[in-house]
Enzyme design. Sequence first.
Site, PDB file in Angstrom:
ATOM      1  CD  GLU A  46      19.268-110.412 -21.977  1.00 35.82           C
ATOM      2  OE1 GLU A  46      19.811-110.579 -20.871  1.00 35.82           O
ATOM      3  OE2 GLU A  46      18.836-109.316 -22.368  1.00 35.82           O
ATOM      4  CG  ASP A  52      18.239-112.681 -18.016  1.00 41.26           C
ATOM      5  OD1 ASP A  52      17.948-113.136 -16.899  1.00 41.26           O
ATOM      6  OD2 ASP A  52      18.054-111.486 -18.330  1.00 41.26           O
ATOM      7  CG  HIS A 106      29.383 -93.033  -2.029  1.00 44.01           C
ATOM      8  ND1 HIS A 106      29.854 -92.330  -3.117  1.00 44.01           N
ATOM      9  CD2 HIS A 106      30.179 -92.709  -0.989  1.00 44.01           C
ATOM     10  CE1 HIS A 106      30.881 -91.600  -2.728  1.00 44.01           C
ATOM     11  NE2 HIS A 106      31.102 -91.806  -1.447  1.00 44.01           N
ATOM     12  CB  CYS A 130      28.042-107.841 -21.844  1.00 42.40           C
ATOM     13  SG  CYS A 130      26.313-108.091 -22.214  1.00 42.40           S
TER      14      CYS A 130
END
Lengths: 89, 599
Positions: B443, B467, B200, B514
């Site tokens: 990946e 990866d 949080h 990404c």
Amino acid sequence: MIKKTYIIKNKLGIHARPAGQLVKLASRFKSSIYICKNGNEVNAKSIMGVLMLEAGFGSEVTVRVDGEDEFTAIDAITDLIDNRKFDEE
Amino acid sequence: MPKHDVNKKEIRMRGVPVSAGVAIGKAFVLGCNLLKVESCALQEQEVEREITRLHAAIEKAKQELALLRDQTEELLGERDAAIFEIHQLMLEDTELVGEVVRRIRSEKKNADRVYLDVVTEYEQSLTKSKSELFRSRVTDLHDIARRVIRHIQGDTDKKSDHLPGPSVVIGTDLTPSDTINLKQTDVLGFATELGSRTSHAAIMARSLKVPSIVGLGDLCRLISTGDQVILDGNAGTIIIHPDEATVADYRKLLKAYRAYVQKLEKCKKYPARTRDGKNIELAANVEFSEEVKPALQDGANGIGLYRTEYLYLTRLELPSEAEQFTEYKRIVRSVGGQHPVIIRTFDLGGDKAQKHFHIHQEANPFLGFRGVRLYSGNESIFTTQLRAILRTSVYGKLRILLPMIASVSEIRYCKEMIEKTRVQLSDEGVELADEIPVGAMIEVPSAAISADLIAQECDFLSIGTNDLIQYTLAVDRGNKYVANLYRAYNPAVLRLIRDSIRQGHEQGVWVGMCGEMASDPLATMVLVGMGLDELSVSPVSLLVIKEIIRRIEYAECENLADRVLGYATADEVEKYLLSVFKNKFKDLIFSELHNQYNI
């Protein structure tokens, strides 16, 4: 009941980490285990007790074990204090 | 809070930086005021209930410590975690607890009062010790008392946590209820003992754009409300009681950082377009709906990667379709119909998903049962997620991304499942979008090598570098003995990226990235030059990457990429890219470049 006296040989004495080791070890046994320095006896299964002893390098402590597994307990404690020197050497 | 003889010397600690920025100010330790303990007389019949309360509080503190220990071990190693074992022993100490129980019975007083009394007595005799080694245990004992008393008192007193002014907020871990009363404009930053990038405090810090560091071991033991503190959210350093020279250094750094942020803020409203007119789709990677709005405000063209693993990892039961639908819909809706949202189906495995997927201990989890490989054996879990995802398609521009694809047959299987689910939903009368593009993560080296075959089966490709690098170079980044071999700029990795982009384009699909490399400012020119259509970056990196794109020309990037692909080692590539970067973007040298490359 077994009584045995030791001289603390690791340089920093029974400070927090060794105290933790001793308490964890003692707590594994059914026997009651007490440790005494200068007439001051504390429960070896209590970290606060063991810390309060302030057993520094060279101090003499007496361990008193009483119970069904007292032989294995005293052997294990001897190994920790005398042979392994709390794994600090 | 009782005063300790805190050593006022400068204390520096390293944690995990989770939100960038620099803060200099006074600490406010959440929860510390709870050590104000009243004394109340108990009725005879209340005594046993008070003892139960004590034991429950100790139990809670025990769980908290176990968590703290595990996290510290993971972050800092076994040595740093060892102190928590001592804490654990103190917490369970039979003599101490026994004494508290006896005294609750004999004095008939409230548990928190008696606990504090007993601990204070122990503290007093420890303080008298001649050896520093024993005296320093007072702080440990006090930390234990703080935890137990907080739990005895429950969460009811938290209302009193109002900031006295601009403050760096410190806590064990911060929950939404801890922070609800904080005046946001007074929060200079967050530092916590527990936590991760996704806790949080981290998320809140990023949305407030203030620095945040997590994983700071036994921080609360070393700091009190009112202490001067410096938080460097770029380096992950917290400095308690900084001396004057340090404060002066950090004031300079803060000034530089502000200037840097201000400069970047200027490009918020402009598109990510090169000077010679090539548009790059610049999107954000997110994990929570709260992260979407700030990312869009920084001008993200949608969400390039929405990670869904969080839903599976934070609870004991599997997330229901309804729960997932609500969460996904919130994200798709908040982006709206203008920009795409790419939802990645769950990428779990290794040690992370054992409880849901009955995975046995694997000798080599990274080469094991993970990602898309889990789906066919857990079809109902996969279908549930697909239903939730597909149902959101009418609320925006939805795209689906499949993780860990290693071969064409895996895509075919997933597409079949998607089609089946789509038909099923239509039969149930659910409104769906006509077109829902499906893409594959590139990946795994096999997917990169056969990117043309993969591309024929889907609508887009998204390269996941983390990866891809680890599999290509056979390096586990978490393994300290080989971590230095993990290099994004290794020529083999660069070639795989180039070839994947090329092959995707030849098959007529767009190709994005990404992975972490997309957020690395040093890589931007190379990636643009290789022809990537989309870069999906972590929200904090959006503006700096956009600023870089806006200053470069596609043509020069193409040349640069060609040149870089001619180098034989990662060192040569990095050295060259650094020299170009220093030359072209001198004013942008701040950010994480600072630590990563020591410039």
